[in-house]
Design a protein around this motif. Structure first.
Motif, short mmCIF file in Angstrom:
data_model
loop_
_atom_site.label_atom_id
_atom_site.label_comp_id
_atom_site.label_asym_id
_atom_site.label_seq_id
_atom_site.Cartn_x
_atom_site.Cartn_y
_atom_site.Cartn_z
N ALA A 174 62.21 81.74 53.36
CA ALA A 174 60.90 82.11 54.73
C ALA A 174 61.40 82.15 55.45
CB ALA A 174 60.56 80.44 53.70
N ALA A 175 61.81 81.68 56.18
CA ALA A 175 62.16 81.47 57.64
C ALA A 175 62.57 83.80 57.83
CB ALA A 175 62.74 81.29 58.33
N GLU B 244 55.02 80.03 51.40
CA GLU B 244 55.34 79.17 50.20
C GLU B 244 55.66 80.24 48.81
OE1 GLU B 244 52.02 76.40 47.10
OE2 GLU B 244 51.51 76.57 49.00
N PRO B 245 56.38 79.43 48.56
CA PRO B 245 57.16 80.43 47.55
C PRO B 245 56.32 80.56 46.49
CG PRO B 245 59.00 78.98 48.53
CD PRO B 245 57.35 78.48 49.02
N LEU B 246 56.25 81.79 45.68
CA LEU B 246 55.37 81.73 44.45
C LEU B 246 56.20 82.79 43.24
CD1 LEU B 246 52.14 83.12 45.76
CD2 LEU B 246 52.42 80.94 44.95
N GLY B 247 55.97 82.13 41.94
CA GLY B 247 56.65 82.50 41.38
C GLY B 247 57.20 83.88 40.54
N SER B 248 58.40 85.09 40.47
CA SER B 248 57.78 86.03 39.97
C SER B 248 59.78 86.43 38.75
CB SER B 248 58.16 86.86 40.67
OG SER B 248 58.10 88.52 40.47
N GLN B 249 59.52 87.27 37.59
CA GLN B 249 60.32 87.48 37.17
C GLN B 249 61.43 88.50 37.33
OE1 GLN B 249 60.37 86.25 33.49
NE2 GLN B 249 62.09 87.58 32.82
N GLN B 250 61.51 89.20 37.94
CA GLN B 250 62.12 90.31 39.05
C GLN B 250 61.98 90.51 40.59
OE1 GLN B 250 61.87 92.94 36.45
NE2 GLN B 250 63.45 92.45 34.60
N ASP B 251 60.32 90.01 41.04
CA ASP B 251 60.74 90.11 42.78
C ASP B 251 60.92 89.38 43.72
OD1 ASP B 251 60.33 92.80 42.10
OD2 ASP B 251 58.20 92.32 41.51
N GLN B 252 59.98 88.84 44.32
CA GLN B 252 60.39 87.66 45.26
C GLN B 252 58.84 86.93 46.57
OE1 GLN B 252 63.07 86.65 47.91
NE2 GLN B 252 62.69 84.85 47.69
N ASN B 253 58.14 86.42 45.59
CA ASN B 253 57.01 86.13 46.22
C ASN B 253 56.38 85.20 47.02
OD1 ASN B 253 55.94 88.63 44.89
ND2 ASN B 253 55.10 87.39 42.69
N PHE B 254 56.06 85.44 48.33
CA PHE B 254 55.33 84.60 49.17
C PHE B 254 53.91 84.19 48.96
CE2 PHE B 254 59.91 85.28 49.84
CZ PHE B 254 60.57 83.59 50.33
N LEU B 255 53.31 83.01 48.83
CA LEU B 255 51.82 83.07 49.27
C LEU B 255 51.26 83.09 51.30
CD1 LEU B 255 48.72 82.43 49.13
CD2 LEU B 255 48.95 79.74 48.67
N ALA B 256 50.69 83.76 52.16
CA ALA B 256 51.14 83.96 53.24
C ALA B 256 49.98 83.27 53.78
CB ALA B 256 51.37 85.40 53.47
N ARG B 257 50.28 82.23 54.72
CA ARG B 257 49.20 81.54 55.69
C ARG B 257 49.15 82.02 56.81
NH1 ARG B 257 49.32 77.37 51.52
NH2 ARG B 257 47.40 77.41 50.78
N ALA B 258 48.35 82.48 57.78
CA ALA B 258 48.35 82.06 59.02
C ALA B 258 48.89 80.73 59.92
CB ALA B 258 47.18 82.49 60.19
N ALA B 259 49.09 81.27 60.50
CA ALA B 259 50.28 80.53 61.76
C ALA B 259 50.26 80.27 62.82
CB ALA B 259 51.94 79.84 60.81
N GLY B 260 48.53 80.90 63.77
CA GLY B 260 49.35 80.75 64.94
C GLY B 260 49.14 79.83 65.71
N ASP B 261 49.16 78.51 65.47
CA ASP B 261 49.35 77.80 66.39
C ASP B 261 51.14 77.40 66.32
OD1 ASP B 261 50.72 76.78 63.93
OD2 ASP B 261 49.02 74.57 63.85
N GLY B 262 51.17 78.05 65.45
CA GLY B 262 53.21 78.02 65.56
C GLY B 262 54.21 77.24 64.66
N SER B 263 52.88 76.61 63.43
CA SER B 263 53.48 75.73 62.41
C SER B 263 53.76 76.77 61.23
CB SER B 263 52.29 74.79 62.21
OG SER B 263 52.32 74.55 60.59
N THR B 264 55.00 75.60 60.87
CA THR B 264 55.71 76.50 59.81
C THR B 264 55.41 76.16 58.27
OG1 THR B 264 58.09 76.19 59.81
CG2 THR B 264 57.20 78.12 61.24
N ASP B 265 54.01 75.13 58.70
CA ASP B 265 53.66 73.95 57.30
C ASP B 265 52.88 75.28 56.48
OD1 ASP B 265 52.93 72.24 55.30
OD2 ASP B 265 51.81 71.44 56.92
N ALA B 266 53.53 75.88 54.93
CA ALA B 266 52.36 76.44 54.31
C ALA B 266 51.69 76.11 53.37
CB ALA B 266 53.86 77.47 53.43
N SER B 267 51.54 74.57 53.42
CA SER B 267 50.82 73.85 52.58
C SER B 267 48.88 73.62 53.55
CB SER B 267 51.36 72.68 52.82
OG SER B 267 51.11 71.46 53.88
N THR B 268 49.26 74.17 54.71
CA THR B 268 47.67 74.50 55.32
C THR B 268 47.54 75.40 55.90
OG1 THR B 268 48.72 73.76 57.78
CG2 THR B 268 47.91 71.78 56.27
N GLY B 269 46.58 75.77 56.25
CA GLY B 269 45.70 76.88 56.81
C GLY B 269 44.72 78.26 55.61
#
Length: 966
Positions: A23-24, A41-66
């Protein structure tokens, strides 16, 4: 087989391991190329790779908020730039063609450039895109999908096909493993990777059969661009008032050129792994698709073979991908059980059968709903050979009365013996006529009640000619190429497919009947020239529901949008024409249960003798009036007999007006008293009449509903309702309008079976009497022992009213109602002239009332209501501890209400959820309806004869619905 493609070719590409970037690293690429700070935040995929993206403007990399701003998609390196361009173009085309739909298109920056980059990564050069995030979530998971949601899938598939019908792009020229045009090759290539040899063999066999059915159709199937992966995982929903509505598409990674019908087939295949799903569960999607984009005959024939092939490809591909990714692809690993479930369900019904079921569902004359009933008509109209007795064990047969159908095969044997004893040369049960004797009670699934063949008993030993297509079962002996049927012994015969069962479930009957034939003519049981139940064009008459809607006033609504045709009942059970048995949890009109022999015999006997009006002198009306009055305390000793609760409430009001010489009446909000002018005037339920509060005549004065659960005063504060109601009555009198009466249900039934606060009626009755008015108790629902401990609702309040209105339970379904008051008050009504009801108190009605009272005494129904009601309420209260949607359980005895709320603090009513829950319960064999002004309470008022086993079944099915979804 597709021509050699310009783009990706699965068969020459080799293995397709999915990208697996940290993710980094992905966040760093987004920062460098798009100027975005993202938490991923990782999401599932059969043959690709997906991430749910949230804004991290405060420098946080916590994918559970925002707030989510998009989905970063890292495409498998096997796919090229043209193919990605085709995906983006297809998504844009659908978004343009269907503005109401939400489509996961590629986002653009402030300058209008797509957020798409080909970047060097730790795994080499990869394409990354930031796709639009669609709120609401997908249908991923195993939760139940309602027919409306399934239909939504079909509508989305149609939208895709219509939008892409003329779409072309060089990036479509590729061969994917998901394209059903190459499904046979994919299975042949990957099946060897399946670790289970027995499952591998099942997949191979199903693939071969499906491909053999599909290949001859291929040239007739229209080709075009398709999404090709419009499954539950890639369909996004909005949730409106607790109900999901599919309205969005994501993941265009499989866009290619294939058969148009593949879009539908792939969508419906994903339904099959969900809770409660089976092959016929997909029919709403097929109908919805066909309504927007009509299917050709070849496409209809191709649907189920493609579904089976899709399932086979999923099974072998999933196992292969797990092995390929070394166990690190959790999404693929988690899908193994789901994909096998799809395959099992897809292959559980023969291709030809399911194809016929689908074709029937799309028939212009209304589809499958009418098929079984018409088949019954066709068979029973067929002529017979002389001396042959055709037996009847359908819902319409007299021989199944009195619960005799519960004897099953034993009843059939008795009927056959009776016919043979009477001189018949043979007795037989015909094909296609639903057999109630094969039904089951308390079952979440319909029973196999539709025979594909016949059952026959010959009076004497009979030789039957063997045939390649005639399948015989029973105590037969073979001799010289013939079968010998012993005398008076059941023989079962089927004609056609050897894999055809003798009995099938109604949902699949049209399919099975289409691929088998009637053996009766071959056995000498019916005229070969007689019309066949499965002959083409046999169904020409409009459906019964259409006829009802054409001739019955629309305002006389029916339960359910697609109601079963109920033609029989027994105790707490209702039975449809197809033999499906439903548990009746709502019918408080029949306390003794449906089809009660005592009531039926008494009324039939009386009708044979005499039925006239109560101005004639006969014993039954006297005896019934005496027994009814004896059930009430002094001074309530005088009876008026009418036909219904509405008439009873109306007459009670008229009696009070005449007795007091006044015109004003006080009623309670959220109440329903009837449909006549007077009873409707005092009814205030907005569920029954949305305009109730605005259309009350000026002589009706509603007061606040004393609801201790969701009213203004709750819990201990509910004691404040009574003094405020009494004060309102005094204020009305002080204003020069002293009320003639106060009318109220003694136990608030229409609001959901809610007891009145203790002492409420005592204080309000005292107030109205102090002003010279009368107290009217509406016992239409609460009366007659339903509360268990008390026969009348007013007894629970410790009061005696001046006038009582009662109906419903009195006749066990026979039209019968009554008003009971004192001799003095009744005499004052004489000032209004004569009172007369042509059938109220007729001999038949009176004996019906007497038979009901006899049944109460003989069967101990009031005590049974107390004990069984307490048991049922205990089960429901335990359910409440596990399901937050249940706000509370109201009621006493067998007068209960399960109230659904979205929040136990705010008590927001779960109205739409309640309706959907009732629909799902019907699928599981339970008849239930909502009640209350918010229509968020289950009206739990079954026949008083309900058993604990039936209570267990109801609660188990409600538990299942609340757990699986609705």
């Amino acid at each position: 087989m597709p021509d050699a493609p310009r783009g990706f070719d699965f068969f020459s590409a080799g293995e397709l391991p999915a990208p697996n970037l940290p993710a980094a690293e992905v966040a760093a690429i987004a920062r460098e190329h798009w100027g975005l700070e993202l938490a991923l935040e990782p999401l599932g995929s059969q043959q690709d790779q997906n991430f749910l993206a949230r804004a991290a403007g405060d420098g946080s990399t916590d994918a559970s908020t925002g707030t989510p701003i998009g989905v970063v998609k890292i495409t498998n390196p096997a796919f090229g730039a043209e193919e990605l361009a085709a995906q983006d173009a297809a998504a844009a085309r659908i978004a343009e063609a269907s503005p109401a739909l939400r489509i996961a298109t590629t986002l653009r920056n402030a300058e209008g450039a797509p957020l798409h980059v080909r970047a060097e990564t730790s795994e080499g050069a990869l394409d990354l895109r930031l796709l639009r995030f669609l709120e609401g979530g997908t249908l991923t998971g195993d939760a139940y999908l309602s027919p409306a949601v399934v239909a939504g899938l079909g509508e989305l598939a149609a939208s895709s096909v219509l939008a892409l019908a003329d779409f072309d792009h060089p990036g479509l020229d590729r061969v994917l493993q998901w394209d059903p045009r190459v499904a046979d090759r994919v299975v042949a290539l990957l099946a060897a990777h399946h670790p289970d040899a027995s499952r591998r063999a099942l997949v191979d066999d199903a693939t071969a059969e499906a491909w053999a059915a599909l290949a001859p159709l291929a040239d007739a199937l229209p080709m075009q661009a398709v999404h090709l992966d419009l499954t539950d995982d890639n369909v996004v929903c909005r949730t409106e008032r607790g109900i999901r509505r599919p309205d969005g598409m994501i993941d265009f990674g499989d866009v290619t050129r294939s058969w148009a019908v593949a879009e539908l087939a792939i969508s419906i295949s994903s339904v099959l792994h969900h809770d409660g799903a089976e092959p016929v569960s997909v029919l709403p999607a097929v109908r919805a698709f066909h309504a927007r984009r009509p299917l050709s005959e070849a496409e209809i024939a191709a649907i189920w073979p493609i579904v089976v092939l899709r399932a086979a490809v999923l099974v072998v591909s999933g196992e292969h991908q797990v092995q390929l990714d070394g166990g690190e692809n959790a999404y693929a690993a988690a899908g193994i059980a789901r994909e096998w479930r799809i395959f099992e369900r897809a292959s559980s019904v023969p291709l030809a059968v399911m194809t016929a079921v689908i074709a029937d569902a799309l028939a212009e004359d209304g589809g499958g709903a009418a098929a079984t009933a018409t088949a019954v008509t066709a068979v029973t109209a067929a002529s017979e050979r002389p001396g042959v007795a055709r037996l009847h064990v359908s819902v319409f047969a007299d021989d199944v009365d009195g619960g005799a159908w519960l004897d099953g095969a034993e009843l059939e044997e008795r009927l056959a013996a009776r016919a043979l004893d009477a001189g018949a040369s043979a007795a037989w049960l015909p094909r296609a006529v639903p057999r109630l004797t094969a039904s089951t009670r308390r079952s979440a699934e319909s029973a196999a009640t539709i025979p594909l063949g016949v059952d026959v008993w010959f009076a004497e030993q009979t030789r039957l000619e063997a045939s390649e297509h005639l399948i015989l079962d029973g105590a037969l002996q073979e001799a010289d190429g013939e079968w010998i049927a012993p005398a008076r012994t059941r023989v079962r015969a089927r004609l056609g497919r050897p894999d055809a069962p003798h009995l099938v479930r109604p949902e699949y009957a049209t399919g099975w009947l289409a691929v088998t034939d009637d053996p009766a003519p071959m056995l000498g049981l019916a005229d070969p020239a007689a019309p066949s139940a499965t002959a083409p064009g046999a169904r020409t008459a409009p459906s019964l529901l259409a006829r009802r809607e054409a001739s019955f006033a629309e305002v006389q609504e029916h339960y359910y949008d697609a109601p079963p045709q109920i033609e029989r009942g027994w105790r707490e059970h209702l039975v449809g024409t197809d033999g499906r048995v439903y548990l009746d949890m709502v019918n408080n009109v029949t306390p003794l249960g449906h089809g009660h022999p005592g009531v039926a015999d008494a009324v039939a006997r009386q009708l044979r003798r005499l039925n006239t009006n109560s101005r004639f002198h006969y014993a039954a009306v006297v005896e019934f009036s005496e027994r009814l009055a004896a059930l009430l305390p002094e001074p309530l000793d005088t009876v008026f007999l009418v036909n219904s609760g509405s008439e009873a409430a109306d007459l009670a009001i008229r009696v009070a007006l005449a007795a007091t010489g006044r015109r004003d009446v006080v009623s309670v909000l959220e109440s329903y008293h009837g449909w006549t002018y007077g009873s409707d005037a005092v009814s205030t339920s907005i569920a029954d009449n949305p305009n109730a509060l605005a259309t009350r005549p000026d002589w009706v004065h509603p007061i606040e509903a004393p609801n201790p659960y969701r009213g203004r005063y709750r819990g201990a504060d509910a004691a404040r309702y009574a003094p405020e109601a009494a004060a309102a009555i005094r204020e009305l009198a002080a204003a020069g309008r002293p009320p003639a009466a106060f009318i109220a249900e003694t136990f608030t039934g229409n609001a959901g079976g809610i007891p009145l606060p203790d002492g409420y009626l005592a204080e309000v009755y005292a107030a109205v009497r102090a002003e010279g008015g009368l107290a009217i108790a509406d016992e239409v629902q609460a009366g007659y022992g339903r509360l268990g401990e008390w026969f009348w609702g007013f007894e629970q309040q410790g009061v005696v009213p001046d006038v009582v209105a009662v109906a419903k339970a009195m006749g066990n379904g026979h039209p019968l109602g009554a008003v009971i008051t004192s001799r003095e008050i009744a005499a004052r009504f004489r000032t209004q002239g004569y009172f007369f009801s042509s059938t109220g108190g007729s001999p038949a009605s009176s004996v019906a009332g007497l038979a009901v009272l006899d049944g109460y005494a003989e069967e101990g129904l009031q005590q049974h209501a107390a004990e069984t009601g307490a048991y049922l309420k205990g089960l429901l209260e335990e359910l409440q501890t596990r399901h937050p949607l249940i706000g509370t359980v109201h009621g006493l005895g067998l007068y209960l209400g399960v109230e659904f709320v979205r929040d136990r603090e705010t008590l927001e009513p779960a109205t739409e959820e309640t309706a959907a829950i009732c629909d799902r319960l019907l699928e599981l064999g339970v008849v239930m309806q909502p009640t209350g002004d918010h229509q968020n309470v289950l009206k739990t008022k079954p026949p008083l004869v309900i058993t604990r086993e039936s209570c267990d079944f109801f609660v188990a099915m409600l538990d299942r619905v609340l757990a699986e979804g609705w």
